[in-house]
Scaffold this motif. Structure first.
Motif, PDB file in Angstrom:
ATOM      1  N   LEU A 242       0.821  -1.207   0.000  1.00  0.00           N
ATOM      2  CA  LEU A 242       0.000   0.000   0.000  1.00  0.00           C
ATOM      3  C   LEU A 242       0.858   1.263   0.000  1.00  0.00           C
ATOM      4  N   ARG A 243       1.967   1.212   0.710  1.00  0.00           N
ATOM      5  CA  ARG A 243       2.860   2.375   0.746  1.00  0.00           C
ATOM      6  C   ARG A 243       3.497   2.623  -0.621  1.00  0.00           C
ATOM      7  N   ARG A 244       3.902   1.527  -1.275  1.00  0.00           N
ATOM      8  CA  ARG A 244       4.593   1.677  -2.556  1.00  0.00           C
ATOM      9  C   ARG A 244       3.634   1.895  -3.722  1.00  0.00           C
ATOM     10  N   ARG A 245       2.392   1.526  -3.552  1.00  0.00           N
ATOM     11  CA  ARG A 245       1.415   1.667  -4.646  1.00  0.00           C
ATOM     12  C   ARG A 245       0.244   2.525  -4.162  1.00  0.00           C
ATOM     13  N   PRO A 246       0.390   3.825  -4.146  1.00  0.00           N
ATOM     14  CA  PRO A 246      -0.631   4.712  -3.575  1.00  0.00           C
ATOM     15  C   PRO A 246      -1.938   4.720  -4.354  1.00  0.00           C
ATOM     16  N   ASN A 247      -1.940   4.211  -5.585  1.00  0.00           N
ATOM     17  CA  ASN A 247      -3.175   4.194  -6.377  1.00  0.00           C
ATOM     18  C   ASN A 247      -3.822   2.809  -6.458  1.00  0.00           C
ATOM     19  N   ALA A 248      -3.213   1.831  -5.827  1.00  0.00           N
ATOM     20  CA  ALA A 248      -3.715   0.464  -5.936  1.00  0.00           C
ATOM     21  C   ALA A 248      -4.918   0.235  -5.034  1.00  0.00           C
ATOM     22  N   GLN A 249      -5.862  -0.522  -5.550  1.00  0.00           N
ATOM     23  CA  GLN A 249      -6.961  -1.067  -4.757  1.00  0.00           C
ATOM     24  C   GLN A 249      -6.645  -2.548  -4.526  1.00  0.00           C
ATOM     25  N   VAL A 250      -6.763  -3.003  -3.282  1.00  0.00           N
ATOM     26  CA  VAL A 250      -6.479  -4.395  -2.940  1.00  0.00           C
ATOM     27  C   VAL A 250      -7.799  -5.082  -2.602  1.00  0.00           C
ATOM     28  N   VAL A 251      -8.108  -6.141  -3.332  1.00  0.00           N
ATOM     29  CA  VAL A 251      -9.400  -6.814  -3.177  1.00  0.00           C
ATOM     30  C   VAL A 251      -9.166  -8.267  -2.773  1.00  0.00           C
ATOM     31  N   LEU A 252      -9.758  -8.644  -1.629  1.00  0.00           N
ATOM     32  CA  LEU A 252      -9.626 -10.013  -1.127  1.00  0.00           C
ATOM     33  C   LEU A 252     -10.989 -10.692  -1.119  1.00  0.00           C
ATOM     34  N   ILE A 273      -7.602 -12.020  12.923  1.00  0.00           N
ATOM     35  CA  ILE A 273      -6.311 -12.089  13.617  1.00  0.00           C
ATOM     36  C   ILE A 273      -5.247 -11.324  12.846  1.00  0.00           C
ATOM     37  N   PHE A 274      -5.210 -11.510  11.520  1.00  0.00           N
ATOM     38  CA  PHE A 274      -4.153 -10.870  10.748  1.00  0.00           C
ATOM     39  C   PHE A 274      -4.518  -9.447  10.324  1.00  0.00           C
ATOM     40  N   ILE A 275      -5.800  -9.132  10.299  1.00  0.00           N
ATOM     41  CA  ILE A 275      -6.177  -7.721  10.178  1.00  0.00           C
ATOM     42  C   ILE A 275      -5.663  -6.956  11.386  1.00  0.00           C
ATOM     43  N   ASP A 276      -5.919  -7.519  12.579  1.00  0.00           N
ATOM     44  CA  ASP A 276      -5.489  -6.854  13.804  1.00  0.00           C
ATOM     45  C   ASP A 276      -3.966  -6.712  13.862  1.00  0.00           C
ATOM     46  N   GLU A 277      -3.246  -7.687  13.309  1.00  0.00           N
ATOM     47  CA  GLU A 277      -1.786  -7.632  13.346  1.00  0.00           C
ATOM     48  C   GLU A 277      -1.224  -6.494  12.487  1.00  0.00           C
ATOM     49  N   VAL A 278      -1.776  -6.315  11.283  1.00  0.00           N
ATOM     50  CA  VAL A 278      -1.174  -5.349  10.352  1.00  0.00           C
ATOM     51  C   VAL A 278      -1.829  -3.973  10.382  1.00  0.00           C
ATOM     52  N   ARG A 279      -3.038  -3.899  10.904  1.00  0.00           N
ATOM     53  CA  ARG A 279      -3.775  -2.631  10.836  1.00  0.00           C
ATOM     54  C   ARG A 279      -3.017  -1.459  11.465  1.00  0.00           C
ATOM     55  N   GLN A 285      -6.051   6.244   5.398  1.00  0.00           N
ATOM     56  CA  GLN A 285      -6.303   6.504   3.981  1.00  0.00           C
ATOM     57  C   GLN A 285      -5.852   5.335   3.104  1.00  0.00           C
ATOM     58  N   ASP A 286      -4.839   4.586   3.572  1.00  0.00           N
ATOM     59  CA  ASP A 286      -4.420   3.399   2.827  1.00  0.00           C
ATOM     60  C   ASP A 286      -5.348   2.221   3.098  1.00  0.00           C
ATOM     61  N   ALA A 288      -8.373   2.307   3.556  1.00  0.00           N
ATOM     62  CA  ALA A 288      -9.601   2.512   2.779  1.00  0.00           C
ATOM     63  C   ALA A 288      -9.495   1.886   1.399  1.00  0.00           C
ATOM     64  N   ARG A 289      -8.286   1.532   0.985  1.00  0.00           N
ATOM     65  CA  ARG A 289      -8.088   0.901  -0.326  1.00  0.00           C
ATOM     66  C   ARG A 289      -8.024  -0.627  -0.236  1.00  0.00           C
ATOM     67  N   VAL A 290      -8.320  -1.177   0.940  1.00  0.00           N
ATOM     68  CA  VAL A 290      -8.347  -2.632   1.140  1.00  0.00           C
ATOM     69  C   VAL A 290      -9.800  -3.070   1.265  1.00  0.00           C
ATOM     70  N   HIS A 291     -10.208  -4.012   0.429  1.00  0.00           N
ATOM     71  CA  HIS A 291     -11.623  -4.377   0.332  1.00  0.00           C
ATOM     72  C   HIS A 291     -11.800  -5.886   0.501  1.00  0.00           C
ATOM     73  N   PHE A 292     -12.563  -6.281   1.516  1.00  0.00           N
ATOM     74  CA  PHE A 292     -12.883  -7.686   1.758  1.00  0.00           C
ATOM     75  C   PHE A 292     -14.282  -7.963   1.202  1.00  0.00           C
ATOM     76  N   LEU A 293     -14.373  -8.838   0.216  1.00  0.00           N
ATOM     77  CA  LEU A 293     -15.667  -9.125  -0.405  1.00  0.00           C
ATOM     78  C   LEU A 293     -16.422 -10.254   0.281  1.00  0.00           C
ATOM     79  N   GLY A 294     -15.734 -11.064   1.117  1.00  0.00           N
ATOM     80  CA  GLY A 294     -16.383 -12.236   1.687  1.00  0.00           C
ATOM     81  C   GLY A 294     -16.581 -13.289   0.620  1.00  0.00           C
ATOM     82  N   ARG A 295     -17.673 -14.032   0.714  1.00  0.00           N
ATOM     83  CA  ARG A 295     -18.023 -15.008  -0.320  1.00  0.00           C
ATOM     84  C   ARG A 295     -19.019 -14.361  -1.272  1.00  0.00           C
TER      85      ARG A 295
END
Length: 420
Positions: A242-252, A273-279, A285-286, A288-295
Motif C-alpha cells: 500500500l505504501r509503494r502503490r498509492p493508487n492500488a486497490q487491494v481486493v480479497l 487475527i491478521f487484520i489486527d496484526e497489520v492494521r 487513507q491506505d 480505505a483501499r483494502v476491500h474484503f468481499l467475503g463469499r
C-alpha cells in the motif's frame, strides 16, 4: 450404462462430469446428504440420504475422525440397499471417498466398478505437515501416528477401488505405490471459453466505488482466508504494498471459516487475527483501499479476476485451487508461491512469477515490478491463458479424458472385496 455418483457436497468435483454422462445417454443417479427431497438436476436423479448417529463423546480424537466416516459409510450403505431394492444396479460407481461414504458400496454391488476421486493422501513429512514453522503441530512426535489413523479411510478404499482420478500430479503422487498404477491424473477442468479477459469488466467494491481493468487492482482469493492458503503472508505484505502503490486497490475474496489446517483460537477468525496484526502499520487513507468481499456469487468472482492487474496466489503444498486455473484462463498476471502443485501450472517467468511462500519482501517486489510493466503482464497473462487452454480446458481436454476414464473403468474386471 447405469452410473451412481456419491458426494457429500454434490455436485462439487462432479459438476461437469455428471451432466456430461447424462447428456450422452447414461442413467445417472446421485446419493448425497445435501438434498432433503429427491430432485432432478441436469438430467440426473439426485436422491437424499441422511447421516444417522453422532460421534461418541469422550472417544479418542483419532477415532472420532474415523467414526464420522463410518457413520457416513453405513448411512450411505443403507441408502444403497434401498436403491438396490428398487431395481437399480450400477455398472460404475464414482465417489469422492474423503468422507467415507463409499466404504461399503462394494458390499451392496460387488460387480460394480468403483472409481474414486483421489484428492489427497495424508503424509507426515516435514515438507508438508511441518511446512509452516509459525504453526507447529502441538504434538509433532505423534503426527505420523495421527495421520496413519486418518489414512484408514484411504487404506480401506484401496482394497476395493478399481481406478482413481486425481486432478494434479502432486495430489496423485501423495498416494502410496500400491495405488499408483490405478490412478489417472486429470484436472477437473475450467471453461476457458467462458472465463476470458474482459476489457469492459466492472467490479463494485463494498464502499460503493467501481473498479475496471484500467485501474490498478491487486487481487487475492481463498475459499476461506487462512494460513493454508497464505493469507497471513499476503496480509503482512500489505503495509509495504500500500505504501509503494498509492493508487492500488487491494481486493480479497474469501470467507471467515476454516477449510484446511488448524482452527484459530476459540472465538476468533484467521481473517481478523491478521487484520489486527497489520492494521496499526497502515494509515487510514491506505486501509480505505483494502476491500474484503467475503463469499460472492460466481459472476462477481469472474468480474474480480477480470479487473485484476496482478493476482496473488499462495498455498501450502496441498490441493490446488480451481481459482488459480480460472485466473490463468482470464489472462491474469500472477504472482504465486513456489510450492507443489503450483509449479505444475505456473512456470516461472513464462505463465507467472514464482516466489518463496514465506518471502513477503520478494512478494512485494515482484508484485510492484509487474504493476510497473504492462508489457510483461501481457506476456505472462497471454502465456497463462494459452497454457490453461492446452492443459486444463474443460470441453476440449479434461472432460473427454474423464469420460474415457469412466469408459475404461466400465470395461475393467471389478476388484473383489478381499473376503470374496
Amino acid at each position: 450404462m447405469n452410473i451412481l455418483l456419491i458426494h457429500q457436497n454434490f455436485p462439487a468435483q462432479f459438476k461437469h462430469l455428471g451432466p456430461a454422462l447424462a447428456e450422452r445417454g447414461d442413467q445417472v443417479v446421485v446419493l448425497t446428504p445435501r438434498v432433503k427431497e429427491p430432485t432432478k438436476w441436469k438430467g440426473i436423479n439426485v436422491l437424499p440420504y441422511t447421516v444417522k448417529g453422532s460421534t461418541t463423546q469422550g472417544v479418542h480424537p483419532w477415532l472420532a475422525d474415523f467414526e464420522t466416516k463410518i457413520l457416513r459409510g453405513t448411512s450411505c450403505f443403507e441408502a444403497a440397499l434401498a436403491l438396490k431394492e428398487r431395481g437399480f444396479v450400477p455398472d460404475v460407481i464414482l465417489a469422492h471417498h474423503g468422507w467415507g461414504e463409499s466404504l461399503f458400496l462394494k458390499d451392496v454391488w460387488p460387480d460394480a466398478r468403483l472409481g474414486l476421486y483421489c484428492e489427497l493422501y495424508h503424509r507426515s513429512s516435514k515438507h508438508e505437515t511441518g511446512f509452516d514453522p509459525e504453526f507447529p503441530s502441538p504434538t509433532p512426535g505423534r503426527d505420523a501416528l495421527r495421520l496413519r489413523m486418518k489414512n484408514l479411510n484411504n487404506r480401506l478404499h484401496e482394497e476395493v477401488m478399481d481406478a482413481g482420478l486425481s486432478p494434479t500430479q502432486y495430489q496423485a503422487g501423495t498416494y502410496p505405490d500400491a495405488y499408483q498404477s490405478r490412478i489417472t491424473t486429470c484436472h477437473d477442468g475450467v471453461d476457458t471459453n467462458a472465463i476470458v479477459a474482459n476489457p469492459d469488466a466492472k467490479l463494485q467494491l463494498p464502499d460503493g466505488r467501481e473498479v475496471t481493468p484500467r485501474d490498478e487492482v491487486i487481487t487475492f482469493i481463498n475459499r476461506n482466508l487462512e494460513p493454508y492458503r497464505g493469507y497471513h503472508i499476503f496480509m503482512r505484505a500489505l503495509p509495504d504494498l500500500l505504501r509503494r502503490r498509492p493508487n492500488a486497490q487491494v481486493v480479497l475474496l474469501g470467507g471467515d471459516e476454516t477449510s484446511y489446517g488448524a482452527k484459530p483460537p476459540q472465538g476468533q477468525t484467521w481473517k481478523q487475527i491478521f487484520i489486527d496484526e497489520v492494521r496499526p502499520q497502515i494509515p487510514d487513507q491506505d486501509w480505505a483501499r483494502v476491500h474484503f468481499l467475503g463469499r460472492v456469487p460466481y459472476p462477481t468472482f469472474l468480474s474480480m479476476i477480470q479487473v485484476s492487474t496482478v493476482h496473488v496466489y499462495l498455498t501450502y503444498p496441498f490441493v490446488l485451487s480451481w481459482s488459480l486455473i480460472e485466473a490463468m484462463s482470464a489472462k491474469c498476471a500472477i504472482v504465486a508461491s513456489d510450492t507443489a502443485p503450483v509449479r505444475e501450472a505456473i512456470i516461472g517467468g513464462q505463465t507467472g512469477v514464482l516466489v518463496d511462500f514465506f518471502d513477503r519482501e520478494r512478494l512485494v517486489e515482484e508484485t510492484c515490478a509487474l504493476l510497473d510493466s504492462p508489457e510483461r503482464r501481457d506476456f505472462l497473462g497471454s502465456n497463462a491463458r494459452r497454457f490453461a487452454r492446452e492443459r486444463y480446458d474443460l470441453k476440449r481436454v479434461c472432460l473427454p479424458r474423464q469420460l474415457k476414464w469412466v469408459d475404461d473403468l466400465a470395461a475393467t474386471h471389478p476388484v473383489r472385496h478381499p473376503r470374496d
